[in-house]
Design a protein around this motif. Structure first.
Motif, PDB file in Angstrom:
ATOM      1  N   GLU A  57       0.793  -1.256  -0.006  1.00 32.09           N
ATOM      2  CA  GLU A  57      -0.025   0.081  -0.016  1.00 32.09           C
ATOM      3  C   GLU A  57       0.974   1.212   0.083  1.00 32.09           C
ATOM      4  O   GLU A  57       1.646   1.298   0.880  1.00 32.09           O
ATOM      5  CB  GLU A  57      -0.986  -0.022   0.924  1.00 32.09           C
ATOM      6  CG  GLU A  57      -1.814  -1.362   1.200  1.00 32.09           C
ATOM      7  CD  GLU A  57      -2.949  -1.281   2.365  1.00 32.09           C
ATOM      8  OE1 GLU A  57      -2.464  -0.478   3.439  1.00 32.09           O
ATOM      9  OE2 GLU A  57      -3.522  -2.447   2.494  1.00 32.09           O
ATOM     10  N   TRP A  58       0.483   2.157  -0.804  1.00 31.64           N
ATOM     11  CA  TRP A  58       1.397   3.390  -0.950  1.00 31.64           C
ATOM     12  C   TRP A  58       0.945   4.337   0.327  1.00 31.64           C
ATOM     13  O   TRP A  58      -0.148   4.312   0.858  1.00 31.64           O
ATOM     14  CB  TRP A  58       0.810   4.012  -2.156  1.00 31.64           C
ATOM     15  CG  TRP A  58       1.400   3.731  -3.500  1.00 31.64           C
ATOM     16  CD1 TRP A  58       0.687   3.256  -4.536  1.00 31.64           C
ATOM     17  CD2 TRP A  58       2.812   3.979  -4.059  1.00 31.64           C
ATOM     18  NE1 TRP A  58       1.523   3.168  -5.422  1.00 31.64           N
ATOM     19  CE2 TRP A  58       2.643   3.577  -5.389  1.00 31.64           C
ATOM     20  CE3 TRP A  58       3.766   4.586  -3.333  1.00 31.64           C
ATOM     21  CZ2 TRP A  58       4.124   3.544  -6.101  1.00 31.64           C
ATOM     22  CZ3 TRP A  58       5.163   4.466  -4.149  1.00 31.64           C
ATOM     23  CH2 TRP A  58       5.043   3.949  -5.517  1.00 31.64           C
ATOM     24  N   CYS A  59       1.899   5.065   0.777  1.00 31.57           N
ATOM     25  CA  CYS A  59       1.920   5.841   1.938  1.00 31.57           C
ATOM     26  C   CYS A  59       2.486   7.162   1.550  1.00 31.57           C
ATOM     27  O   CYS A  59       3.480   7.102   0.492  1.00 31.57           O
ATOM     28  CB  CYS A  59       2.280   5.416   3.116  1.00 31.57           C
ATOM     29  SG  CYS A  59       1.348   3.979   3.956  1.00 31.57           S
ATOM     30  N   ARG A  60       2.488   8.359   2.149  1.00 32.17           N
ATOM     31  CA  ARG A  60       3.140   9.371   1.918  1.00 32.17           C
ATOM     32  C   ARG A  60       3.160  10.373   3.111  1.00 32.17           C
ATOM     33  O   ARG A  60       2.294  10.473   3.724  1.00 32.17           O
ATOM     34  CB  ARG A  60       2.866  10.182   0.689  1.00 32.17           C
ATOM     35  CG  ARG A  60       3.968  11.398   0.594  1.00 32.17           C
ATOM     36  CD  ARG A  60       3.613  12.135  -0.540  1.00 32.17           C
ATOM     37  NE  ARG A  60       4.808  13.010  -0.628  1.00 32.17           N
ATOM     38  CZ  ARG A  60       4.883  14.279  -1.338  1.00 32.17           C
ATOM     39  NH1 ARG A  60       3.921  14.179  -2.213  1.00 32.17           N
ATOM     40  NH2 ARG A  60       5.851  14.862  -1.544  1.00 32.17           N
ATOM     41  N   ASP A  61       4.444  10.309   3.762  1.00 30.19           N
ATOM     42  CA  ASP A  61       4.417  11.330   4.813  1.00 30.19           C
ATOM     43  C   ASP A  61       4.300  12.690   4.496  1.00 30.19           C
ATOM     44  O   ASP A  61       4.842  13.254   3.749  1.00 30.19           O
ATOM     45  CB  ASP A  61       5.601  11.008   5.958  1.00 30.19           C
ATOM     46  CG  ASP A  61       5.841  11.671   6.997  1.00 30.19           C
ATOM     47  OD1 ASP A  61       4.992  12.912   7.173  1.00 30.19           O
ATOM     48  OD2 ASP A  61       6.384  11.276   8.065  1.00 30.19           O
ATOM     49  N   ALA A  62       3.279  13.322   5.048  1.00 30.97           N
ATOM     50  CA  ALA A  62       3.178  14.764   4.511  1.00 30.97           C
ATOM     51  C   ALA A  62       4.063  15.819   4.833  1.00 30.97           C
ATOM     52  O   ALA A  62       4.059  17.015   4.342  1.00 30.97           O
ATOM     53  CB  ALA A  62       1.881  15.327   5.294  1.00 30.97           C
ATOM     54  N   SER A  63       5.113  15.169   5.592  1.00 25.75           N
ATOM     55  CA  SER A  63       5.990  16.316   6.157  1.00 25.75           C
ATOM     56  C   SER A  63       7.335  16.109   5.263  1.00 25.75           C
ATOM     57  O   SER A  63       8.473  16.622   5.707  1.00 25.75           O
ATOM     58  CB  SER A  63       6.486  16.187   7.659  1.00 25.75           C
ATOM     59  OG  SER A  63       6.872  14.747   7.982  1.00 25.75           O
ATOM     60  N   SER A  64       7.294  15.110   4.319  1.00 31.53           N
ATOM     61  CA  SER A  64       8.642  14.898   3.480  1.00 31.53           C
ATOM     62  C   SER A  64       8.045  14.329   2.152  1.00 31.53           C
ATOM     63  O   SER A  64       7.012  14.133   1.775  1.00 31.53           O
ATOM     64  CB  SER A  64       9.257  13.479   4.097  1.00 31.53           C
ATOM     65  OG  SER A  64       8.819  12.442   3.967  1.00 31.53           O
ATOM     66  N   SER A  65       9.248  14.176   1.321  1.00 25.85           N
ATOM     67  CA  SER A  65       8.977  13.588  -0.089  1.00 25.85           C
ATOM     68  C   SER A  65       8.995  12.236  -0.321  1.00 25.85           C
ATOM     69  O   SER A  65       9.282  11.544  -1.300  1.00 25.85           O
ATOM     70  CB  SER A  65       9.859  14.380  -0.985  1.00 25.85           C
ATOM     71  OG  SER A  65      11.333  14.178  -0.571  1.00 25.85           O
ATOM     72  N   LYS A  66       8.764  11.388   0.878  1.00 22.59           N
ATOM     73  CA  LYS A  66       9.020   9.930   0.818  1.00 22.59           C
ATOM     74  C   LYS A  66       7.789   9.201   0.138  1.00 22.59           C
ATOM     75  O   LYS A  66       6.654   9.880   0.171  1.00 22.59           O
ATOM     76  CB  LYS A  66       8.944   9.451   2.296  1.00 22.59           C
ATOM     77  CG  LYS A  66      10.159   9.680   3.098  1.00 22.59           C
ATOM     78  CD  LYS A  66      10.223   9.371   4.296  1.00 22.59           C
ATOM     79  CE  LYS A  66      11.452   9.556   5.074  1.00 22.59           C
ATOM     80  NZ  LYS A  66      11.294   9.283   6.679  1.00 22.59           N
ATOM     81  N   PHE A  67       8.015   8.477  -0.574  1.00 21.10           N
ATOM     82  CA  PHE A  67       6.846   7.555  -1.346  1.00 21.10           C
ATOM     83  C   PHE A  67       7.045   6.204  -0.691  1.00 21.10           C
ATOM     84  O   PHE A  67       7.713   5.519  -1.430  1.00 21.10           O
ATOM     85  CB  PHE A  67       7.160   7.763  -2.837  1.00 21.10           C
ATOM     86  CG  PHE A  67       6.926   9.177  -3.130  1.00 21.10           C
ATOM     87  CD1 PHE A  67       5.725   9.566  -3.738  1.00 21.10           C
ATOM     88  CD2 PHE A  67       8.068   9.859  -3.497  1.00 21.10           C
ATOM     89  CE1 PHE A  67       5.613  10.906  -3.938  1.00 21.10           C
ATOM     90  CE2 PHE A  67       7.933  11.135  -4.098  1.00 21.10           C
ATOM     91  CZ  PHE A  67       6.691  11.844  -4.209  1.00 21.10           C
ATOM     92  N   GLN A  68       6.481   5.719   0.124  1.00 20.59           N
ATOM     93  CA  GLN A  68       6.526   4.744   0.843  1.00 20.59           C
ATOM     94  C   GLN A  68       5.560   3.568   0.424  1.00 20.59           C
ATOM     95  O   GLN A  68       4.302   3.905   0.133  1.00 20.59           O
ATOM     96  CB  GLN A  68       6.802   4.798   2.443  1.00 20.59           C
ATOM     97  CG  GLN A  68       7.582   5.697   2.938  1.00 20.59           C
ATOM     98  CD  GLN A  68       9.106   4.976   2.870  1.00 20.59           C
ATOM     99  OE1 GLN A  68       9.321   3.645   2.718  1.00 20.59           O
ATOM    100  NE2 GLN A  68      10.218   5.708   2.906  1.00 20.59           N
ATOM    101  N   ILE A  69       6.039   2.226   0.467  1.00 21.39           N
ATOM    102  CA  ILE A  69       4.806   1.194   0.294  1.00 21.39           C
ATOM    103  C   ILE A  69       5.009   0.308   1.561  1.00 21.39           C
ATOM    104  O   ILE A  69       6.144   0.203   2.340  1.00 21.39           O
ATOM    105  CB  ILE A  69       4.953   0.330  -0.841  1.00 21.39           C
ATOM    106  CG1 ILE A  69       6.507  -0.180  -0.931  1.00 21.39           C
ATOM    107  CG2 ILE A  69       4.836   1.124  -2.137  1.00 21.39           C
ATOM    108  CD1 ILE A  69       6.583  -1.580  -1.644  1.00 21.39           C
ATOM    109  N   ARG A  70       3.922  -0.213   2.253  1.00 22.90           N
ATOM    110  CA  ARG A  70       3.960  -0.889   3.339  1.00 22.90           C
ATOM    111  C   ARG A  70       2.984  -1.957   3.396  1.00 22.90           C
ATOM    112  O   ARG A  70       2.088  -2.044   2.413  1.00 22.90           O
ATOM    113  CB  ARG A  70       3.221   0.128   4.712  1.00 22.90           C
ATOM    114  CG  ARG A  70       4.186   1.582   4.828  1.00 22.90           C
ATOM    115  CD  ARG A  70       5.407   1.315   5.472  1.00 22.90           C
ATOM    116  NE  ARG A  70       5.574   0.428   6.638  1.00 22.90           N
ATOM    117  CZ  ARG A  70       5.467   0.979   7.890  1.00 22.90           C
ATOM    118  NH1 ARG A  70       5.389   2.446   7.901  1.00 22.90           N
ATOM    119  NH2 ARG A  70       5.523   0.471   8.956  1.00 22.90           N
TER     120      ARG A  70
END
Length: 162
Positions: A111-124
């Motif tokens: 599942e895609w996530c994104r921390d609103a405080s950074s430019s990270k494009f994480q999957i979990r």
């Protein structure tokens, strides 16, 4: 891709007469692949969860029992992964839910996530294509926002009080 998902979130928000969350240069994000997508702070619409939100939900929130996977310490009970999936995505809710009643936060699709405080494009969360150790709550991986894989998906979120 992450870009496709956030455009879809905006479209769903607009369909339900909610304020879209994602924008580029102050305008609702609808087309293209803009690396400068930002979040509208007062938006009422749909969005991807931040990583902390995703992890809180996967762990079972305030009802957490500290499981390795979302809802159990045994992957087979809660997760579709390489050894038990038959190599395909499964219908949501066919395994046990976690403490909050949420299904498939371990396994099935990343599942895609994104921390609103950074430019990270994480999957979990892991997927049906990978081993159980990638389905643990703690596992995370980063990808570019243009990456598209058939074992990637997403989960919607909205800010509380909306």
């Amino acid at each position: 891709t992450w870009f496709d998902v956030v455009k879809w979130c905006n479209a769903k928000s607009e369909m339900e007469k909610l304020t879209p969350v994602y924008q580029v240069n102050g305008v609702t994000y609808k087309t293209g692949n803009e690396a400068t997508v930002s979040l509208r702070s007062n938006a009422t619409g749909y969005r991807l969860p931040s990583e902390p939100e995703w992890e809180w939900a996967a762990r079972g929130g305030n009802s957490t029992k500290g499981f390795t996977y979302s809802g159990n310490n045994t992957a087979d009970v809660v997760a579709w992964y390489q050894s038990n999936s038959g190599g395909v995505t499964k219908s949501v809710g066919t395994k046990k839910s976690n403490e909050l009643g949420i299904f498939d936060m371990s396994g099935n699709v990343f599942e895609w996530c994104r921390d609103a405080s950074s430019s990270k494009f994480q999957i979990r969360g892991g997927s049906w294509l990978h081993s159980a150790d990638l389905c643990t709550i703690a596992f995370r991986d980063a990808h570019g926002p243009n990456v598209r894989y058939y074992d990637f998906g997403f989960r919607l979120a909205r800010s509380s009080g909306n």
